[in-house]
Design a protein around this motif. Structure first.
Motif, PDB file in Angstrom:
ATOM      1  N   TYR A  87       0.824  -1.202   0.000  1.00 45.30           N
ATOM      2  CA  TYR A  87       0.000   0.000   0.000  1.00 45.30           C
ATOM      3  C   TYR A  87       0.864   1.261   0.000  1.00 45.30           C
ATOM      4  CZ  TYR A  87      -4.505  -2.336   0.642  1.00 45.30           C
ATOM      5  OH  TYR A  87      -5.647  -3.073   0.450  1.00 45.30           O
ATOM      6  N   ARG A  88       1.985   1.222   0.701  1.00 43.78           N
ATOM      7  CA  ARG A  88       2.873   2.386   0.703  1.00 43.78           C
ATOM      8  C   ARG A  88       3.400   2.658  -0.700  1.00 43.78           C
ATOM      9  NH1 ARG A  88       8.105   1.702   4.243  1.00 43.78           N
ATOM     10  NH2 ARG A  88       8.487   0.227   2.531  1.00 43.78           N
ATOM     11  N   GLU A  89       3.782   1.586  -1.410  1.00 40.29           N
ATOM     12  CA  GLU A  89       4.284   1.748  -2.772  1.00 40.29           C
ATOM     13  C   GLU A  89       3.210   2.314  -3.693  1.00 40.29           C
ATOM     14  OE1 GLU A  89       5.731  -2.044  -3.960  1.00 40.29           O
ATOM     15  OE2 GLU A  89       7.277  -2.120  -2.397  1.00 40.29           O
ATOM     16  N   ARG A  90       1.951   1.960  -3.417  1.00 39.40           N
ATOM     17  CA  ARG A  90       0.852   2.448  -4.255  1.00 39.40           C
ATOM     18  C   ARG A  90       0.379   3.829  -3.824  1.00 39.40           C
ATOM     19  NH1 ARG A  90      -3.020  -2.863  -4.690  1.00 39.40           N
ATOM     20  NH2 ARG A  90      -4.608  -1.215  -4.839  1.00 39.40           N
ATOM     21  N   GLY A  91       0.991   4.385  -2.769  1.00 40.74           N
ATOM     22  CA  GLY A  91       0.618   5.703  -2.301  1.00 40.74           C
ATOM     23  C   GLY A  91      -0.615   5.735  -1.428  1.00 40.74           C
ATOM     24  N   GLU A  92      -1.130   4.577  -1.043  1.00 35.47           N
ATOM     25  CA  GLU A  92      -2.318   4.518  -0.187  1.00 35.47           C
ATOM     26  C   GLU A  92      -1.842   4.496   1.266  1.00 35.47           C
ATOM     27  OE1 GLU A  92      -5.585   1.938  -1.656  1.00 35.47           O
ATOM     28  OE2 GLU A  92      -4.160   1.335  -3.227  1.00 35.47           O
ATOM     29  N   LEU A  93      -1.483   5.665   1.757  1.00 35.86           N
ATOM     30  CA  LEU A  93      -0.770   5.764   3.022  1.00 35.86           C
ATOM     31  C   LEU A  93      -1.640   5.435   4.233  1.00 35.86           C
ATOM     32  CD1 LEU A  93       1.498   8.893   2.420  1.00 35.86           C
ATOM     33  CD2 LEU A  93       2.031   6.481   2.103  1.00 35.86           C
ATOM     34  N   LYS A  94      -2.924   5.792   4.181  1.00 40.13           N
ATOM     35  CA  LYS A  94      -3.772   5.480   5.333  1.00 40.13           C
ATOM     36  C   LYS A  94      -3.909   3.966   5.521  1.00 40.13           C
ATOM     37  CE  LYS A  94      -6.541   9.703   5.608  1.00 40.13           C
ATOM     38  NZ  LYS A  94      -7.906  10.279   5.613  1.00 40.13           N
ATOM     39  N   LYS A  95      -4.088   3.263   4.392  1.00 43.63           N
ATOM     40  CA  LYS A  95      -4.163   1.805   4.481  1.00 43.63           C
ATOM     41  C   LYS A  95      -2.816   1.237   4.940  1.00 43.63           C
ATOM     42  CE  LYS A  95      -7.753   1.197   0.963  1.00 43.63           C
ATOM     43  NZ  LYS A  95      -8.079   0.612  -0.363  1.00 43.63           N
ATOM     44  N   ALA A  96      -1.740   1.797   4.391  1.00 38.44           N
ATOM     45  CA  ALA A  96      -0.417   1.336   4.797  1.00 38.44           C
ATOM     46  C   ALA A  96      -0.236   1.521   6.306  1.00 38.44           C
ATOM     47  CB  ALA A  96       0.665   2.099   4.035  1.00 38.44           C
ATOM     48  N   TYR A  97      -0.704   2.694   6.829  1.00 42.50           N
ATOM     49  CA  TYR A  97      -0.563   2.976   8.254  1.00 42.50           C
ATOM     50  C   TYR A  97      -1.286   1.933   9.102  1.00 42.50           C
ATOM     51  CZ  TYR A  97      -0.675   5.452  12.679  1.00 42.50           C
ATOM     52  OH  TYR A  97      -0.525   5.786  14.002  1.00 42.50           O
ATOM     53  N   ARG A  98      -2.472   1.541   8.656  1.00 43.14           N
ATOM     54  CA  ARG A  98      -3.238   0.550   9.424  1.00 43.14           C
ATOM     55  C   ARG A  98      -2.468  -0.757   9.579  1.00 43.14           C
ATOM     56  NH1 ARG A  98      -8.897   1.411   6.139  1.00 43.14           N
ATOM     57  NH2 ARG A  98      -9.341   3.520   6.875  1.00 43.14           N
ATOM     58  N   TYR A  99      -1.896  -1.213   8.472  1.00 46.48           N
ATOM     59  CA  TYR A  99      -1.209  -2.512   8.518  1.00 46.48           C
ATOM     60  C   TYR A  99       0.140  -2.423   9.231  1.00 46.48           C
ATOM     61  CZ  TYR A  99      -4.775  -4.522   5.515  1.00 46.48           C
ATOM     62  OH  TYR A  99      -5.964  -4.992   5.027  1.00 46.48           O
ATOM     63  N   PHE A 100       0.845  -1.281   9.030  1.00 42.96           N
ATOM     64  CA  PHE A 100       2.078  -1.089   9.791  1.00 42.96           C
ATOM     65  C   PHE A 100       1.788  -1.075  11.297  1.00 42.96           C
ATOM     66  CE2 PHE A 100       4.362   0.853   5.997  1.00 42.96           C
ATOM     67  CZ  PHE A 100       5.367  -0.093   5.976  1.00 42.96           C
ATOM     68  N   SER A 101       0.666  -0.445  11.673  1.00 44.30           N
ATOM     69  CA  SER A 101       0.311  -0.377  13.085  1.00 44.30           C
ATOM     70  C   SER A 101       0.040  -1.767  13.649  1.00 44.30           C
ATOM     71  CB  SER A 101      -0.932   0.505  13.273  1.00 44.30           C
ATOM     72  OG  SER A 101      -0.664   1.832  12.877  1.00 44.30           O
ATOM     73  N   GLN A 102      -0.656  -2.596  12.875  1.00 44.88           N
ATOM     74  CA  GLN A 102      -0.925  -3.964  13.326  1.00 44.88           C
ATOM     75  C   GLN A 102       0.375  -4.754  13.472  1.00 44.88           C
ATOM     76  OE1 GLN A 102      -3.896  -5.638  14.109  1.00 44.88           O
ATOM     77  NE2 GLN A 102      -4.695  -3.550  14.189  1.00 44.88           N
ATOM     78  N   ALA A 103       1.280  -4.591  12.504  1.00 45.31           N
ATOM     79  CA  ALA A 103       2.561  -5.304  12.562  1.00 45.31           C
ATOM     80  C   ALA A 103       3.376  -4.826  13.764  1.00 45.31           C
ATOM     81  CB  ALA A 103       3.344  -5.089  11.274  1.00 45.31           C
ATOM     82  N   ALA A 104       3.377  -3.507  14.015  1.00 48.04           N
ATOM     83  CA  ALA A 104       4.138  -2.968  15.147  1.00 48.04           C
ATOM     84  C   ALA A 104       3.562  -3.440  16.471  1.00 48.04           C
ATOM     85  CB  ALA A 104       4.144  -1.442  15.080  1.00 48.04           C
ATOM     86  N   ALA A 105       2.248  -3.626  16.533  1.00 45.95           N
ATOM     87  CA  ALA A 105       1.633  -4.114  17.777  1.00 45.95           C
ATOM     88  C   ALA A 105       2.043  -5.545  18.062  1.00 45.95           C
ATOM     89  CB  ALA A 105       0.112  -4.011  17.663  1.00 45.95           C
ATOM     90  N   LEU A 106       2.248  -6.341  17.012  1.00 43.66           N
ATOM     91  CA  LEU A 106       2.669  -7.727  17.200  1.00 43.66           C
ATOM     92  C   LEU A 106       4.122  -7.813  17.639  1.00 43.66           C
ATOM     93  CD1 LEU A 106       1.016  -9.627  14.184  1.00 43.66           C
ATOM     94  CD2 LEU A 106       0.399  -9.781  16.598  1.00 43.66           C
ATOM     95  N   ARG A 107       4.964  -6.922  17.113  1.00 44.53           N
ATOM     96  CA  ARG A 107       6.396  -6.959  17.450  1.00 44.53           C
ATOM     97  C   ARG A 107       6.876  -5.556  17.813  1.00 44.53           C
ATOM     98  NH1 ARG A 107       9.245 -11.056  13.021  1.00 44.53           N
ATOM     99  NH2 ARG A 107       7.772 -12.785  13.292  1.00 44.53           N
ATOM    100  N   PRO A 108       6.523  -5.109  19.011  1.00 48.65           N
ATOM    101  CA  PRO A 108       6.902  -3.742  19.405  1.00 48.65           C
ATOM    102  C   PRO A 108       8.412  -3.544  19.508  1.00 48.65           C
ATOM    103  CG  PRO A 108       5.983  -4.973  21.259  1.00 48.65           C
ATOM    104  CD  PRO A 108       5.725  -5.792  20.045  1.00 48.65           C
ATOM    105  N   GLU A 109       9.157  -4.641  19.635  1.00 51.42           N
ATOM    106  CA  GLU A 109      10.617  -4.522  19.752  1.00 51.42           C
ATOM    107  C   GLU A 109      11.297  -4.345  18.404  1.00 51.42           C
ATOM    108  OE1 GLU A 109       9.877  -8.759  18.709  1.00 51.42           O
ATOM    109  OE2 GLU A 109       8.918  -7.245  19.971  1.00 51.42           O
TER     110      GLU A 109
END
Length: 588
Positions: free
Chosen positions: A535-557
């Motif tokens: 999504y980031r590559e496609r410029g859809e930043l809000k969608k990218a943010y959602r998935y990055f946030s989910q990934a960061a919640a799984l591995r905060p380290e």
């Protein structure tokens, strides 16, 4: 195991192989038809004795018990041949199976027989020379009893005199008579004494396949499991033995120690309560009670009891262990480790003390002390439980070079087991040793009955580090595994769909595969991260943010993911207001 017969005993053994009658009788069925009549004619006695000799060659608890009973009931102990056979069966039974019910007194020694000498020498731990005139299957089997003296304490590395020759004889006895039981067990003792634990386990398992009643093999498997830190497995073997031989104090103590080390509190409580009822004045038994109370979390009660017991019995290893465990619970870790280190000089040859020592060290965070303990080697014993714990700790802390060292030690001490090979793939990947990672993954996948997860690990390694040809192999493997509908769990299917997306070039197909992977497992970190980046590559930043946030919640380290999340958030800018990602919607 490749061993050779040495000296004259080799000549005598091969002389035995040339005896046609012996060969024929030895290779017959292990369950000959023994007549049940109460009177045997003189002409039939030799035939019956030969059938009973074959049962002695089997040398299982049941076969030896049957021989002893039959000789008595048929009155065969009135002949010289019957007296000798009764003597041999009785001595074998006592030596190999001491927990079985025995006669009160030893049988009289047969006259003009070489067997009393053979038993005397073998049971003292020396491999006896079998004279050519006395060579037979049974006499050579008696000679292998010297392996009963092979050390099972891993502090002791001394092999009985002639151990290699005894093992070679046992191997040949099995070739002569595939149904024989005792020689298989004795070969296990030989390999265990040599610290070849995988080989020893193989012989012990083969012994039990021939005769499930050969309990010393079960006892040995429990012992090996305990030494490896597999305390629950050890407890299973010992509990089963205890049900067969109730009231055996040594076996009860071993079972109790497995329960305590495994944290099987209720089982330990039931067993210990019964033991204290029957042995109220036995210091070894009574002094286990503080350790049990400590497992229940009754620390003050445990402390008071330990004080009272020490006034009555003085210091024991169990009371010292209880005191160390209590110090640990009070966050006095250094004092606990110091106390155990002092006790190690006195009790360091006891496997239970060492097991509890290592567990306490690891729980206290005394990693350096635990490493030092391993480096001391303890007479050849390596604590598998401590090695695994240290390996996992090093991996969690990202100490990959140290992890590699622990893995090498594990391979050396306990063989190339599947669990260790899985560690190896992860460690080699982290160190950038792609060829090594693929090698471990191939070895893991090639093991008999390898689960889907292990074959999937091979595909992942080939994709991460392999050549173009390796990646084609991985693609074919992924398709083969995905075709196994009904045999995949959701986690494996999710990982396979993610890997298929890796080898897919079309962005739309890639996104569909990644969404499907998340439908199977919402916590597939790799799929979440891959979608976010698409999504980031496609410029859809809000969608990218959602998935990055989910990934960061799984591995905060994971600092890389945190950085990418921050980067996307910055690009969104203040103009859009706070970013709310809500629930994932895969249909977007």
């Amino acid at each position: 195991m490749r061993v050779r017969l040495l000296g004259k005993s080799g000549f005598y053994f091969w002389a035995v192989l040339s005896l046609p009658l012996l060969f024929v009788v030895s290779c017959q069925s292990s369950s000959p038809s023994v007549r049940s009549s109460t009177s045997v004619s003189p002409d039939g006695r030799e035939e019956l004795l030969e059938q009973l000799r074959q049962q002695v060659r089997i040398a299982s608890p049941d076969s030896l018990r049957a021989v002893l009973s039959r000789i008595r009931t048929e009155g065969l102990d009135r002949s010289s041949a019957g007296v000798e056979l009764f003597y041999v069966a009785d001595r074998l039974y006592r030596a190999a199976y001491p927990m079985e019910e025995q006669q009160a007194s030893l049988p009289a020694e047969p006259e003009n027989s070489d067997f009393p000498r053979l038993f005397s020498e073998a049971l003292s731990g020396a491999y006896p020379v079998v004279g050519e005139a006395h060579a037979s299957f049974i006499s050579l089997m008696v000679s292998t009893l010297s392996l009963l003296k092979a050390p099972v304490s891993y502090q002791d590395s001394s092999m009985p005199e002639g151990g290699e020759r005894a093992a070679a004889t046992a191997e040949q006895l099995i070739k002569l008579n595939s149904e024989t039981v005792l020689p298989r067990y004795l070969l296990g003792r030989f390999e265990e004494a040599n610290k070849e634990f995988d080989k020893a386990e193989s012989y012990y398992q083969a012994t039990l396949e021939k005769d499930a009643g050969c309990y010393p093999a079960s006892e040995a498997l429990g012992r090996i499991a305990f030494s490896r830190g597999e305390y629950e497995i050890s407890a299973g073997y010992r509990k089963e033995l205890l049900q067969r031989f109730p009231g055996q104090l040594i076996l009860e103590l071993q079972t109790l120690e497995s329960y305590l080390a495994a944290g099987m509190v209720e089982d330990a409580d039931i067993l210990l309560a019964d033991m204290i009822r029957r042995y109220p004045d036995n210091a070894v038994v009574v002094c286990k009670r503080p350790l049990l109370l400590e497992l229940y979390g009754r620390y003050e009660q445990s402390s008071r009891l330990a004080d009272a017991l020490e006034r009555s019995y003085g210091e024991t290893q169990d009371l010292l262990l209880a005191r160390a465990r209590l110090l640990l619970q009070r966050n006095r870790n250094e004092d606990a480790v110091k106390l155990l280190a002092e006790g190690k000089d006195r009790y360091g040859t006891d496997p239970f003390f060492n097991a509890m020592y290592e567990l306490t060290l690891l729980e206290s965070g005394s990693t350096d002390t635990a490493r030092q303990l391993l480096d001391e080697n303890r007479g050849g014993q390596t604590s598998i439980a401590a090695l695994v714990a240290l390996l996992k700790q090093a991996m969690e802390q990202g100490q990959w070079q140290a992890s590699e060292g622990y893995l090498t030690a594990l391979f050396r001490a306990d063989g190339r087991k599947a669990a260790y090979l899985r560690f190896g793939v992860q460690i080699a990947s982290a160190l950038g040793k792609g060829t090594v990672a693929i090698s471990y993954a191939r070895e893991l996948s090639a093991k008999g009955g390898a689960p889907v997860g292990d074959r999937l690990l091979l595909a992942q390694s080939l994709l991460s580090f392999g050549t173009a040809g390796d990646q084609r192999e991985a693609s074919g493997l992924i398709e083969t595994l995905l075709a196994r509908e009904g045999t995949l769990n959701s986690g494996d299917r999710s990982r396979l769909l993610y890997l298929k997306s890796v080898v897919t070039d079309d962005p739309s197909q890639k996104l569909d595969l990644l969404r499907s992977a998340l439908l199977e497992d919402l916590q597939n970190f790799d799929a979440l991260l891959a979608i976010a980046r698409l999504y980031r590559e496609r410029g859809e930043l809000k969608k990218a943010y959602r998935y990055f946030s989910q990934a960061a919640a799984l591995r905060p380290e994971d600092l890389t993911v945190a950085g990418e999340l921050e980067e996307v958030e910055t690009k969104l800018g203040e103009a859009d207001g706070p970013v709310g990602y809500g629930m994932l919607r895969f249909g977007e």
